[in-house]
Design an enzyme around this catalytic site. Structure first.
Site: not given
Length: 238
Positions: A100-103, A187
């Site tokens: 996953r990558l943050d928005r 995060h």
């Protein structure tokens, strides 16, 4: 894909007959008898022979240069997703994002229909290195590098594994650095720098294991894996 699933789909082999095929050594992968039903295979990497018949897989692998503002999900009611970045004819129903990558984070995302491969790349035991380019709103020093190497401890007591911090440019107002780590806590990079007294203002993932963000992949575009890139992942297919 799973070897037993491939055989079931292409040869319509019942469960009992499948068991006999494995027990009697009638399934060969790269010329060797394969006994693991869950073995991950791809005919672009492996020769798969069952009862003398060569089987072909149809897995999909895309590298996407995710823009900021796009969420790492298949569906979202409010925001554009990584799947939305693909042309309609490439939106395979089994595609999902590996890692996953943050928005608000830009960078490399692997989209694949091969769930086993994605699981292997993200499994902690595999210790797959990920590389990030980071900009923070303050200075970075050798003390920060030492802290990353030792393992950052979050304010709640969570301890991160040792990570690499390479300072590329540092000033009192803004610094650029490269971070190398093998974890994927929520995060994580932002929290690591907050512990050191600076805030991340830009973050970009540039590599996942042997896969690297290349110049031929502008922001918002994607492409299929090159054959040599797929071959670089062969150790994660066992």
């Amino acid at each position: 894909m799973r070897l037993d699933k491939l055989i079931e789909e292409q040869l319509h082999t019942p469960r009992k007959a499948m068991k006999r095929l494995f027990q009697t050594g009638q399934i060969l992968v790269d010329g060797k008898i394969e006994g693991k039903r869950e073995r991950n295979v791809d005919s672009n990497l492996h020769e798969i022979i069952v009862q003398g018949k060569q089987l072909k897989t149809n897995e999909v692998y895309f590298l996407l240069h995710k823009p900021q503002g796009v969420v790492t999900a298949n569906q979202d009611k409010q925001h554009q997703t990584v799947i939305d970045c693909l042309a309609p004819h490439d939106r395979h129903p089994d595609l999902y994002a590996v890692g996953r990558l943050d928005r608000d984070t830009q960078g490399l995302v692997l989209l694949t229909s091969n769930g086993q491969l994605g699981y292997a790349l993200m499994h902690p035991e595999k210790k797959v290195m990920k590389r990030y380019e980071v900009t923070v709103n303050g200075p970075l020093t050798a003390a920060d590098q030492a802290a990353f190497e030792q393992g950052i401890v979050f304010h709640d007591g969570t301890t991160c594994q040792p990570a690499g911090l390479t300072i590329q440019q540092s000033s009192s107002e803004q610094s650029q650095a490269m971070v190398m780590l093998m974890e994927g806590k929520f995060h994580q990079i932002k929290k690591m720098f907050l512990v050191r007294g600076v805030k991340v203002i830009a973050l970009k993932r540039t590599a996942i294991g042997p896969l690297t963000l290349t110049d031929d992949l502008p922001i918002g575009t994607y492409r299929r894996l090159y054959q040599e890139e797929l071959e670089s992942l062969v150790d994660y297919f066992h």
